[in-house]
Design a protein around this motif. Structure first.
Motif, mmCIF file in Angstrom:
data_model
loop_
_atom_site.group_PDB
_atom_site.id
_atom_site.type_symbol
_atom_site.label_atom_id
_atom_site.label_comp_id
_atom_site.label_asym_id
_atom_site.label_seq_id
_atom_site.Cartn_x
_atom_site.Cartn_y
_atom_site.Cartn_z
ATOM 1 N N UNK A 71 57.997 119.624 -4.533
ATOM 2 C CA UNK A 71 58.556 118.329 -4.933
ATOM 3 C C UNK A 71 58.574 118.228 -6.452
ATOM 4 N N UNK A 72 59.784 118.118 -7.005
ATOM 5 C CA UNK A 72 59.935 117.976 -8.458
ATOM 6 C C UNK A 72 59.913 116.478 -8.776
ATOM 7 N N UNK A 73 59.040 116.089 -9.685
ATOM 8 C CA UNK A 73 58.870 114.659 -9.972
ATOM 9 C C UNK A 73 59.526 114.270 -11.285
ATOM 10 N N UNK A 74 60.244 113.162 -11.262
ATOM 11 C CA UNK A 74 60.899 112.671 -12.476
ATOM 12 C C UNK A 74 60.205 111.399 -12.948
ATOM 13 N N UNK A 75 59.877 111.386 -14.235
ATOM 14 C CA UNK A 75 59.254 110.185 -14.816
ATOM 15 C C UNK A 75 60.284 109.290 -15.483
ATOM 16 N N UNK B 44 68.436 123.816 1.245
ATOM 17 C CA UNK B 44 68.183 122.443 1.718
ATOM 18 C C UNK B 44 67.445 121.650 0.652
ATOM 19 N N UNK B 45 67.731 120.343 0.555
ATOM 20 C CA UNK B 45 67.030 119.511 -0.429
ATOM 21 C C UNK B 45 66.995 118.075 0.062
ATOM 22 N N UNK B 46 66.107 117.290 -0.544
ATOM 23 C CA UNK B 46 66.073 115.846 -0.286
ATOM 24 C C UNK B 46 65.876 115.150 -1.620
ATOM 25 N N UNK B 47 66.707 114.167 -1.924
ATOM 26 C CA UNK B 47 66.531 113.377 -3.139
ATOM 27 C C UNK B 47 65.766 112.111 -2.754
ATOM 28 N N UNK B 48 64.646 111.858 -3.411
ATOM 29 C CA UNK B 48 63.779 110.745 -3.005
ATOM 30 C C UNK B 48 63.682 109.700 -4.107
ATOM 31 N N UNK B 49 63.654 108.425 -3.731
ATOM 32 C CA UNK B 49 63.389 107.403 -4.746
ATOM 33 C C UNK B 49 61.875 107.205 -4.856
ATOM 34 N N UNK B 50 61.495 106.370 -5.825
ATOM 35 C CA UNK B 50 60.056 106.157 -6.105
ATOM 36 C C UNK B 50 59.266 105.804 -4.844
ATOM 37 N N UNK B 51 59.816 104.895 -4.015
ATOM 38 C CA UNK B 51 59.062 104.424 -2.850
ATOM 39 C C UNK B 51 58.931 105.483 -1.765
ATOM 40 N N UNK C 151 56.574 106.981 -12.020
ATOM 41 C CA UNK C 151 57.625 107.890 -11.548
ATOM 42 C C UNK C 151 58.888 107.132 -11.173
ATOM 43 N N UNK C 152 60.027 107.822 -11.269
ATOM 44 C CA UNK C 152 61.259 107.161 -10.808
ATOM 45 C C UNK C 152 61.808 107.814 -9.532
ATOM 46 N N UNK C 153 61.395 109.037 -9.246
ATOM 47 C CA UNK C 153 61.884 109.684 -8.026
ATOM 48 C C UNK C 153 61.557 111.164 -8.027
#
Ligand SMILES: Cc1cc2nc3c(=O)[nH]c(=O)nc-3n(C[C@H](O)[C@H](O)[C@H](O)COP(=O)(O)OP(=O)(O)OC[C@H]3O[C@@H](n4cnc5c(N)ncnc54)[C@H](O)[C@@H]3O)c2cc1C
Length: 417
Positions: free
Chosen positions: A138-142, A163-170, A186-188
């Motif tokens: 999981x790559x985390x974006x601040x 395969x990938x999944x883009x996740x929001x903060x929640x 974090x933002x996502x």
């Protein structure tokens, strides 16, 4: 057929295993008392074909210039007193354009994806265990700006069928529950569910035992001082004790030390030792520990879960072969890790450094050399653990004249000519 494998890191050891499986008589020569005691000892533990991207990417020269001014920057340069350092950096910057990037990325992903398949097969064949997990990365974006440009990476993932999944903060805590406490920073994130993790040191030591069972001999505490050749063929190697060892074929797998050694043969291997650091932290609170790997995009630091430990790894320094351990580097690793996961016993953490054998184009050097019986398996840079099994299998196939399962295009040192 007899083969001498020079170097017992993860690359030399996988090479020995796959050669032995094909009935070859193999001896691994290693200067340390065991396998995986140098760069393969304390890496960040990611098996990450999804992140097989060259560091030499468009925009990197500008980013590198900014990082040079930051305290907790992922990148640093200290002049090592050689012209070679500058030449290597120039070669790397020459690869920082869209065309070179896509060529290099395709080559790296080709080896990495194949390597993961080889590792999965190896697990089935041997039941090897190395605190591995198959729970993705999981790559985390601040920063929102990081999320805004992730579309470019996603395009590449789509092209490569990853395969990938883009996740929001929640959504982040649904994958990594402990991130509930760090959500505000974090933002996502971008998750690659097919990536794996595991301890490369445990893997390599376990595989060496399995290889011994197949007849592989390991000569430890044996430094190779010289190499002899005649008429474009290697005729033997000389150890520091003056012993001469001979074989039909030789595989050079000295990691970062491959380049100075190859110079004895006037072979030019553009492999620079890119220094990185890791911290291995015992877990004291499971609920505040990661379940797999997270990669903090801002600091380029990976945090990986092993059974009862967390491995925090990252940073890239161009500073020659120095292996000192500056406190400031440890502080950065600890700061990032504690901001995201507070469940570690940092007072008892082990601080380590290793030299990534890095090519300017990011792709490893796997294949023949201009010496008829010398093969090269080095330059795996940031992804040697990810690419080890595939690289070992490829070299074994080349030496035994077995058709390789993936194309070898662009993998040998000939691409630099
Ligand atoms: C901080 C950090 C984090 C990393 N994280 C990851 C990750 O998450 N995932 C990933 O895929 N990769 C990662 N890597 C990269 C990976 O660890 C390396 O690419 C890999 O370990 C290189 O393996 P190697 O066998 O080529 O080199 P090494 O492990 O260094 O092996 C070379 C061997 O050759 C021996 N040797 C050298 N010279 C001589 C001589 N003259 N005589 C006898 N023996 C000799 C050395 O003792 C050594 O054992 C990371 C690296 C670092 C530093």
């Amino acid at each position: 057929m007899k083969v001498l494998v020079l170097g017992g890191g993860v690359i030399g050891t996988t090479t020995a295993y796959y050669l032995a499986k094909q009935g070859v008589e193999v001896t691994v020569v290693e200067r340390q008392h065991n396998v995986a005691e140098e760069t393969s000892f304390g890496n960040a533990g990611q098996i990450s074909p999804g992140y097989s991207t060259p560091w030499a990417a468009p925009g990197i020269p500008l980013k590198a210039a900014k990082w040079l001014l930051e305290k907790h920057a992922p990148f640093a340069v200290r002049p090592d007193g050689s012209l070679w350092q500058l030449q290597w950096a120039m070669q790397m910057f020459a690869n920082c354009n869209a065309d070179r990037y896509s060529i290099n990325k395709e080559r790296m992903m080709r080896v990495a994806e194949y390597s993961r398949d080889c590792l999965q097969q190896l697990r089935k064949d041997t039941n090897i265990s190395y605190e591995h997990r198959e729970r993705g990365t999981l790559q985390l974006f601040r920063k929102q700006a990081q999320m805004d440009v992730v579309g470019r990476d996603i395009e590449v993932l789509k092209e490569c069928g990853v395969d990938y999944q883009l996740l929001n903060r929640d959504e982040l805590p649904t994958i990594e529950p402990a991130l509930i406490h760090a959500k505000d920073k974090l933002v996502g994130g971008l998750r690659l569910p097919n990536d794996e993790t595991g301890d490369c040191n445990i893997f390599t030591k376990s595989l060496a035992k399995i290889a011994e069972g197949l007849g592989v001999k390991f000569l430890f505490n044996t430094t190779i001082a010289d190499i002899e050749h005649q008429n474009n063929a290697i005729t033997g190697i000389i150890t520091a004790d003056g012993e001469r060892l001979v074989a039909d074929n030789y595989v050079l797998a000295f990691g970062s030390y491959s380049r100075p050694f190859a110079e004895k043969l006037q072979l030019k291997l553009p492999v620079y030792p890119v220094k990185g650091y890791s911290l291995t932290v015992p877990i004291i609170d499971e609920s505040l520990a990661p379940v797999s790997t997270v990669l903090d995009e801002t600091f380029k630091i990976a945090i990986t879960r092993f059974d009862n430990r967390i491995r925090v790894g990252g940073m890239a320094e161009l500073s020659g072969f120095n292996t000192d351990l500056p406190v400031a580097r440890r502080e950065t690793l600890q700061m990032v890790s504690q901001e995201l996961f507070g469940g570690g016993d940092f007072a008892n953490a082990r601080f380590w450094t290793g030299l990534r054998p890095m090519t300017p184009d990011g792709t490893p050097i796997i294949g023949e050399s201009r010496f008829a019986n010398l093969y090269i398996n080095t330059g795996h840079g940031t992804l040697g653990w990810t690419m080890a099994c595939g690289s070992g299998q490829l070299i074994a196939d080349i030496i035994t004249h077995t058709p390789t399962q993936i194309s070898l295009e662009g993998l040998s040192a000939a691409r630099y000519n």
